[in-house]
Motif scaffolding. Structure first.
Motif, PDB file in Angstrom:
ATOM      1  N   ALA A  19       7.551  -1.817   2.288  1.00 31.87           N
ATOM      2  CA  ALA A  19       6.106  -1.851   2.410  1.00 31.87           C
ATOM      3  C   ALA A  19       5.288  -0.393   2.195  1.00 31.87           C
ATOM      4  CB  ALA A  19       5.979  -2.453   3.724  1.00 31.87           C
ATOM      5  N   LEU A  20       5.973   0.637   2.877  1.00 31.04           N
ATOM      6  CA  LEU A  20       5.135   1.610   2.392  1.00 31.04           C
ATOM      7  C   LEU A  20       5.024   2.346   1.044  1.00 31.04           C
ATOM      8  CD1 LEU A  20       6.358   3.563   5.793  1.00 31.04           C
ATOM      9  CD2 LEU A  20       4.073   2.523   5.187  1.00 31.04           C
ATOM     10  N   ILE A  21       6.271   2.073   0.322  1.00 28.74           N
ATOM     11  CA  ILE A  21       5.949   2.402  -0.865  1.00 28.74           C
ATOM     12  C   ILE A  21       5.286   1.466  -1.959  1.00 28.74           C
ATOM     13  CG2 ILE A  21       7.390   2.138  -3.316  1.00 28.74           C
ATOM     14  CD1 ILE A  21      10.146   2.696  -1.660  1.00 28.74           C
ATOM     15  N   GLY A  22       4.786   0.169  -1.519  1.00 30.37           N
ATOM     16  CA  GLY A  22       3.942  -0.416  -1.932  1.00 30.37           C
ATOM     17  C   GLY A  22       2.452   0.189  -1.754  1.00 30.37           C
ATOM     18  N   GLY A  23       2.556   0.705  -0.481  1.00 35.50           N
ATOM     19  CA  GLY A  23       1.180   1.322  -0.167  1.00 35.50           C
ATOM     20  C   GLY A  23       0.951   2.463  -0.940  1.00 35.50           C
ATOM     21  N   ALA A  24       2.061   3.340  -1.348  1.00 38.64           N
ATOM     22  CA  ALA A  24       1.736   4.550  -1.874  1.00 38.64           C
ATOM     23  C   ALA A  24       1.286   4.260  -3.290  1.00 38.64           C
ATOM     24  CB  ALA A  24       3.216   5.296  -2.076  1.00 38.64           C
ATOM     25  N   ALA A  25       1.876   3.143  -3.802  1.00 37.10           N
ATOM     26  CA  ALA A  25       1.414   2.698  -5.212  1.00 37.10           C
ATOM     27  C   ALA A  25      -0.106   2.229  -5.189  1.00 37.10           C
ATOM     28  CB  ALA A  25       2.228   1.411  -5.777  1.00 37.10           C
ATOM     29  N   LEU A  26      -0.472   1.640  -4.150  1.00 38.03           N
ATOM     30  CA  LEU A  26      -1.811   1.323  -4.100  1.00 38.03           C
ATOM     31  C   LEU A  26      -2.613   2.615  -3.972  1.00 38.03           C
ATOM     32  CD1 LEU A  26      -1.721  -1.662  -1.520  1.00 38.03           C
ATOM     33  CD2 LEU A  26      -2.665  -1.810  -3.560  1.00 38.03           C
ATOM     34  N   LEU A  27      -2.320   3.600  -3.288  1.00 38.73           N
ATOM     35  CA  LEU A  27      -2.887   4.890  -3.083  1.00 38.73           C
ATOM     36  C   LEU A  27      -3.051   5.631  -4.608  1.00 38.73           C
ATOM     37  CD1 LEU A  27      -1.767   6.551   0.052  1.00 38.73           C
ATOM     38  CD2 LEU A  27      -4.121   6.115  -0.229  1.00 38.73           C
ATOM     39  N   ALA A  28      -1.911   5.497  -5.214  1.00 35.82           N
ATOM     40  CA  ALA A  28      -1.909   6.242  -6.369  1.00 35.82           C
ATOM     41  C   ALA A  28      -2.737   5.600  -7.328  1.00 35.82           C
ATOM     42  CB  ALA A  28      -0.445   6.062  -6.936  1.00 35.82           C
ATOM     43  N   ALA A  29      -2.844   4.358  -7.360  1.00 33.98           N
ATOM     44  CA  ALA A  29      -3.669   3.459  -8.442  1.00 33.98           C
ATOM     45  C   ALA A  29      -5.252   3.637  -8.210  1.00 33.98           C
ATOM     46  CB  ALA A  29      -3.387   2.088  -8.440  1.00 33.98           C
ATOM     47  N   TRP A  30      -5.655   3.662  -7.065  1.00 40.67           N
ATOM     48  CA  TRP A  30      -7.096   3.873  -6.621  1.00 40.67           C
ATOM     49  C   TRP A  30      -7.686   5.290  -6.417  1.00 40.67           C
ATOM     50  CZ3 TRP A  30     -10.416  -0.437  -7.676  1.00 40.67           C
ATOM     51  CH2 TRP A  30      -9.314  -1.711  -7.649  1.00 40.67           C
ATOM     52  N   HIS A  31      -8.364   5.989  -7.407  1.00 37.93           N
ATOM     53  CA  HIS A  31      -8.607   7.248  -7.181  1.00 37.93           C
ATOM     54  C   HIS A  31      -9.938   7.127  -6.380  1.00 37.93           C
ATOM     55  CE1 HIS A  31      -6.275   9.138 -10.518  1.00 37.93           C
ATOM     56  NE2 HIS A  31      -6.461   8.026 -11.051  1.00 37.93           N
ATOM     57  N   PRO A  32      -9.928   8.272  -5.309  1.00 37.81           N
ATOM     58  CA  PRO A  32     -10.779   8.183  -4.413  1.00 37.81           C
ATOM     59  C   PRO A  32     -12.416   8.482  -4.825  1.00 37.81           C
ATOM     60  CG  PRO A  32      -9.105   9.637  -3.616  1.00 37.81           C
ATOM     61  CD  PRO A  32      -8.693   9.158  -4.932  1.00 37.81           C
ATOM     62  N   ASP A  33     -12.404   9.311  -6.163  1.00 33.48           N
ATOM     63  CA  ASP A  33     -13.722   9.454  -6.525  1.00 33.48           C
ATOM     64  C   ASP A  33     -13.773   8.688  -7.921  1.00 33.48           C
ATOM     65  OD1 ASP A  33     -11.531  10.316  -8.119  1.00 33.48           O
ATOM     66  OD2 ASP A  33     -12.592  11.906  -9.157  1.00 33.48           O
ATOM     67  N   GLU A  34     -12.872   7.718  -8.180  1.00 32.30           N
ATOM     68  CA  GLU A  34     -13.177   6.644  -9.056  1.00 32.30           C
ATOM     69  C   GLU A  34     -12.719   5.472  -8.548  1.00 32.30           C
ATOM     70  OE1 GLU A  34     -13.077   8.077 -13.555  1.00 32.30           O
ATOM     71  OE2 GLU A  34     -11.477   9.004 -12.462  1.00 32.30           O
TER      72      GLU A  34
END
Length: 243
Positions: free
Chosen positions: A95-110
Motif C-alpha cells: 500500500a505504501l509503494i502505491g502511495g509513493a507512486a502517487l507522490l512521484a506522479a503528482w509534482h507539487p509545483d505542477e
C-alpha cells in the motif's frame, strides 16, 4: 528515520535482520539517515519523484529480502490461520509503494501534470495495492477480535461492536476503492477513519509509553496510510492528465 537514529534499531515494518546481513548494527543508522533525507526532500517539494522512487525501492527490498523468506518458513496459510504480520505488514508495504507512486506522479509545483517515470509508472495500480491490505486487515479484526477489542479505548462503549464495525468498514473500503462508482467515497471514508485512529488510538498509546519507539512509529505509519487512501481518492481518473 529519527526513531532509528535514536534507538539504533529498525522500527515497525522492518523485521529482525537475518544472520546473513553484514554489520547489522550499522543498518538502522544508515537507513535512518536515508529516510530523513528522503522525507525532507518530499516535504521541500524537491526531487519528489526521485525521493518517492527510492522510498518505494527500500520498501520493496524489505518485502523481497526480509519478508518473503519468512513467509516461506512460516506459510501464510497454516495453523493458526492468518499469522498476523505475515499478511498485514507485507500488504501494508505494498500500500505504501502505491502511495509513493502517487507522490512521484503528482509534482507539487505542477499538481495537474502526471509523468510516468520511476515508481510513478505504478500509478494505475495504487488503489489495487491498497485494497488487499484493507480487506485482510478487516478480516483480521474478526479473526483476532479479542486482541483488537483490547485496543479500543476503554472510554468507548460497546468496544466489541467497534471491533466488528471497523473490520467491516475496512473490508468494504478495500472493495469499494476498486469499484469506479464508489471509489472516491470509499477512499475518502477509509482515509478519514484511519486518521481518526491516529487521534483516538495511536497518539494515546504512544503517550502512555513514550519510550516505545514502535508505538510512536505507529502514529506516522497510520498517517501515511491515511494519506495514501486520500491520495487514491484525489488521483481518480476524472482529473486532467498530461505527459
Amino acid at each position: 528515520g529519527v526513531l532509528q537514529l535514536a534507538t539504533g534499531a529498525m522500527v515497525r515494518l522492518v523485521p529482525r535482520l537475518p544472520a546473513w546481513v553484514p554489520a547489522p548494527a550499522i543498518w538502522p543508522y544508515a537507513v535512518g539517515v536515508v529516510l530523513i533525507a528522503l522525507g525532507l526532500a518530499i516535504l521541500a517539494g524537491r526531487m519528489v519523484r526521485t525521493a518517492a522512487t527510492v522510498v518505494a525501492a527500500l520498501i520493496l527490498a524489505d518485502v523481497v529480502l526480509l519478508y518473503a523468506p519468512l513467509m516461506v518458513v512460516n506459510p501464510v496459510v497454516d495453523r493458526p490461520f492468518f499469522r498476523g504480520f505475515m499478511w498485514t505488514n507485507p500488504l501494508k508495504c505494498l500500500a505504501l509503494i502505491g502511495g509513493a507512486a502517487l507522490l512521484a506522479a503528482w509534482h507539487p509545483d505542477e499538481p495537474r501534470v502526471i509523468t510516468a517515470r520511476g515508481v510513478a509508472r505504478l500509478l494505475p495500480l495504487a488503489a489495487v495495492f491498497l485494497a488487499p491490505f484493507l480487506v485482510v486487515g478487516g478480516v483480521q479484526h474478526f479473526w483476532y477480535r479479542d486482541f483488537v477489542t483490547a485496543l479500543v479505548p476503554a472510554w468507548m462503549p460497546a468496544r466489541r461492536f467497534w471491533t466488528y464495525f471497523t473490520g467491516a468498514a475496512l473490508i468494504w473500503g478495500g472493495v469499494g476503492i476498486l469499484v469506479p462508482r464508489t471509489a472516491r467515497l470509499a477512499a475518502t471514508l477509509t482515509g478519514v477513519m484511519i486518521f481518526l485512529w491516529v487521534l483516538m488510538l495511536h497518539i494515546p498509546r504512544a503517550l502512555a509509553g513514550p519510550n516505545h519507539a514502535n508505538e510512536t512509529a505507529g502514529i506516522f505509519e497510520a498517517l501515511a496510510l491515511s494519506g495514501v487512501a486520500l491520495m487514491v481518492c484525489a488521483g481518480r481518473p476524472d482529473r486532467p492528465r498530461s505527459g
